[in-house]
Each structure stands twice: as C-alpha cells, then as structure tokens.
Design a protein around this motif. Structure first.
Motif, PDB file in Angstrom:
ATOM      1  N   PRO A  19       0.842  -1.132  -0.081  1.00 16.97           N
ATOM      2  CA  PRO A  19      -0.001   0.272  -0.188  1.00 16.97           C
ATOM      3  C   PRO A  19       0.565   1.247  -0.041  1.00 16.97           C
ATOM      4  CG  PRO A  19      -1.074  -1.552   1.748  1.00 16.97           C
ATOM      5  CD  PRO A  19       0.481  -2.144   1.065  1.00 16.97           C
ATOM      6  N   LEU A  20       1.805   1.329   0.907  1.00 14.71           N
ATOM      7  CA  LEU A  20       2.880   2.451   1.076  1.00 14.71           C
ATOM      8  C   LEU A  20       3.376   2.823  -0.351  1.00 14.71           C
ATOM      9  CD1 LEU A  20       3.617   4.959   2.718  1.00 14.71           C
ATOM     10  CD2 LEU A  20       5.680   3.411   3.342  1.00 14.71           C
ATOM     11  N   ALA A  21       3.839   1.770  -1.232  1.00 14.80           N
ATOM     12  CA  ALA A  21       4.359   2.158  -2.447  1.00 14.80           C
ATOM     13  C   ALA A  21       3.440   2.607  -3.489  1.00 14.80           C
ATOM     14  CB  ALA A  21       4.909   0.868  -3.009  1.00 14.80           C
ATOM     15  N   VAL A  22       2.194   2.151  -3.436  1.00 13.00           N
ATOM     16  CA  VAL A  22       1.422   2.668  -4.416  1.00 13.00           C
ATOM     17  C   VAL A  22       1.023   4.262  -3.946  1.00 13.00           C
ATOM     18  CG1 VAL A  22      -1.048   2.589  -5.347  1.00 13.00           C
ATOM     19  CG2 VAL A  22       0.388   0.290  -4.965  1.00 13.00           C
ATOM     20  N   ALA A  23       0.637   4.362  -2.534  1.00 12.20           N
ATOM     21  CA  ALA A  23       0.202   5.828  -1.979  1.00 12.20           C
ATOM     22  C   ALA A  23       1.323   6.748  -2.375  1.00 12.20           C
ATOM     23  CB  ALA A  23       0.024   5.734  -0.557  1.00 12.20           C
TER      24      ALA A  23
END
Length: 217
Positions: free
Chosen positions: A116-120
């Motif tokens: 999630p953090l990479a996409v965000a």
C-alpha cells in the motif's frame, strides 16, 4: 508571448523551456533503466525473466504517459506566459524537482506494487507535481492580471487555454488523490482506478483541441 523574440523576457523564457525539456527527457530516460535482462539464461530462465519484467514495463508505461501529459501541460503553461520570475519561477523549479524525482516512486511501484505505501507514495508524487503545475499557472494568471498584459483577443485565448489546463490537471489530482486511501485498502484496486484517466484524458484532449481550433478562426 508578449515579449519580443529577442527581448530579455523571451530569452529567459526560452532558457527555462530548454531546461524543463531537458529535465523531462532525463526523467523519461531514467524510467527505462529498471528494464533489463541478464545474459546466459536458459529457456526457462528467459521466460521467467520476461514474466518478472512485466511489472517494470507496466510502471514504465504508466510513468512515461504521465510525464508526457505533464510535459504537454507544462509547455502550454509556459507558452501562455509573458514572463516567469519571482514566485512563479520558484514554483516552476520546485515542480521540475518533483518531475526529476518520479523515477524513484516508479521503481518502488514496479518492485512493490502489492504494498500500500508504495502505491500511495507514487500517487502522492503525481499529486505534488500536479499541484505545483497548478500553482505555477495560478501565479502566472495573477501576474498577467496585475500587469494587464495582452490584447483582448490574446487574453481571451489565454483564458480558454488556462481553463483546459486547469481541468486536465485537476482531474489528475482528483483521481490520484482518491486512490491514496484506496491503496491502503486494496493496492490493486488503486492501480485499476488509475486506468479511469485514459478515457477521461482522451475526452479532455479532444475538447482542448476543439477550443484551440475555434480560437484560431
């Protein structure tokens, strides 16, 4: 441009356009560095390597398309400008810095698309670039109003061009902004949501071309 072709404003604007084109070109080139195949692979290893490259190719294609759209809007913003100095210049340089940074979140996305953090972070970087471009355009519009530069016809054409750029950039902010919370629930859903921009951008591009054609007559 209102400045004469050999005037200081025109020369400074030409230098800024050359600098920005160079930064866009370098950022676009850096995107492809993650796509490579090691040598001496057997058939099974070759097919496995190609399969593993698919996320890198997808991230490359996404970021290249995004940078191409930013470059198009960026050129249109500078072509509508009389001069770029002071606050607008500082915002412009900050925007170019964010453009140069985009290959990093692209690498994160290609390696960790399920995180999630990479996409965000990728979505947040695109949003920052968008907001900085909008800030440059807003500052230039305010400076034009203050200086009263431009004849009526030119001002009207610029206003129409401004609206098209604002709409294009605002749509991108809205879509990527919506996917930041979505990414923490489902990274895959966030990635698919970005595809909604394809038909939207196509429609906006057709409308902008129609506006330019009407303005030319």
């Amino acid at each position: 441009m209102n400045a004469s072709e050999d005037g200081p404003d025109a020369r400074n604007l030409a230098r800024l356009i050359a600098l920005s084109d160079g930064i866009f070109a370098i950022a676009m080139t850096l995107l492809v560095l993650d796509i490579h195949v090691t040598g001496d692979l057997d058939t099974a290893g070759f097919h496995r390597m190609l399969h593993e490259l698919l996320p890198h190719i997808g991230a490359y294609a996404l970021s290249f398309a995004i940078l191409a759209g930013f470059w198009r809007d960026h050129r249109r913003i500078l072509q509508l400008a009389h001069r770029v100095e002071g606050l607008s210049l500082r915002l412009e340089l900050a925007g170019l810095g964010a453009i140069a940074l985009l290959p990093f979140p692209t690498t994160l996305l290609s390696e960790y698309a399920s995180r999630p953090l990479a996409v965000a972070l990728y979505a947040a970087t695109v949003i920052v670039i968008d907001l900085l471009q909008l800030a440059v355009l807003h500052t230039l519009r305010r400076e034009r109003r203050t200086s009263g530069a431009g004849a009526y016809g030119v001002a009207e054409a610029r206003s129409s061009g401004d609206r098209d750029i604002v709409t294009d950039l605002t749509v991108t902010v809205a879509v990527f902004g919506a996917t930041v919370p979505i990414a923490f629930a489902s990274p895959r859903a966030a990635l698919w949501t970005w595809l909604a921009l394809i038909p939207i951008k196509f429609a906006l591009g057709r409308r902008a071309r129609a506006h330019r054609q009407r303005g030319a007559h």
